[in-house]
Design a protein around this motif. Structure first.
Motif: not given
Length: 290
Positions: A72-77, A111-113, A159-164, A209-211
């Motif tokens: 998931k990418s962080p909110p653009r807001s 990337g955000a990750a 780059g990858p988005a943040i993994p969950s 953490t798992p993330t």
């Protein structure tokens, strides 16, 4: 009637028999422990079926989907907030547009990750440049971490988005095997970390953490290799994350964990307490026999 010499010989024989029996009993007990708790006697042994069954339960960090990992990418807001935070804490080293400088690398396209990992583990912002950024409590709140990640990720694609991770779908035994083959050489099989070369060290995983574990696998922070989808599938990453969460709180049914550092500590305790107790008992019985 027995002479004094015969009585002393008899007591010495009893002492030898007592020590031999104690040693034999300790050996039998050790073999029994290995048979009953193989995962305690050898850290690389597969965990018990009971623990694997527990791993099938959905975890709090998992997702409700049937995918092993959701990115998931962080909110653009949050980008305006992230731009302000980056200007305050990061641009001195990384440049106003994260293009990098002689003091810090280029962050564009990572990337955000990648950004979330470094900020959420407290490694960044870095107040005191050292050989290796140390793990510490994060300076930014969770929302601020997402904001900085959203801003840097908006500067350039890649780059990858943040993994969950979805630990409810993970296989603990497979995760243990993958970790032993690819990660234990640096982090050790129990995840306590170890020193490497040139003042570099593999950090402990007990607080990750798992993330953060999934982010580290996918982005390869510091000297760690980057394991992309061509090396580890999402399912395999999920399995490794499950194993790391297990070693953080293992079932030490065989006794004290002794710091989880393996047979060195176990052997030291066995010699100090086990052999020491036998020596004290031998001296005590020998003293009474005189």
């Amino acid at each position: 009637m027995k002479t004094a010499k015969q009585r002393n010989d008899n007591k010495r024989s009893q002492l030898a028999w007592l020590i031999g029996s104690a040693a034999s009993g300790a050996a039998v007990l050790s073999l029994a422990t290995i048979a009953l708790y193989p995962h305690q006697s050898h850290p690389q042994a597969l965990v018990s079926a009971k623990v694997v069954k527990k791993a099938a339960k959905p975890a709090a960090h998992g997702t409700s989907s049937r995918e092993p990992i959701v990115y998931k990418s962080p909110p653009r807001s949050l980008i305006p907030q992230g731009r302000q935070l980056f200007a305050e804490d990061c641009q001195t080293c990384h440049g106003p547009s994260a293009e990098g400088s002689v003091r810090a690398p280029n962050l564009q396209g990572l990337g955000a990750a990648t950004i979330d990992f470094w900020v959420s583990t407290g490694r960044m912002p870095l107040a005191d440049p050292t050989e290796q950024a140390a793990i510490k409590p994060p300076r930014l709140s969770h929302e601020q971490q997402l904001a900085v990640s959203a801003y840097v990720a908006s500067l350039a694609p890649g780059g990858p988005a943040i993994p969950s991770p979805n630990l409810g779908l993970a296989n603990l035994s497979k995760g243990e095997s993958l970790f032993a083959e690819n990660c234990a050489a640096c982090h050790t099989i129990t995840g306590v970390g170890d020193a490497l070369a040139n003042n570099i060290y593999a950090p402990s995983l007990w607080a990750a953490t798992p993330t953060q574990v999934a982010e580290a696998i996918r982005t390869g922070p510091g000297n760690m290799p980057r394991f992309g989808p061509g090396t580890f599938s999402n399912q395999e990453v999920d399995d490794i994350v499950r194993y790391v969460t297990y070693i953080q709180h293992p079932e030490d049914r065989g006794g004290l964990a002794l710091g989880g550092v393996g047979p060195v500590a176990e052997g030291f305790v066995a010699i100090l307490i086990g052999l020491g107790s036998l020596m004290v008992a031998g001296y005590w019985i020998g003293g009474r026999a005189q």
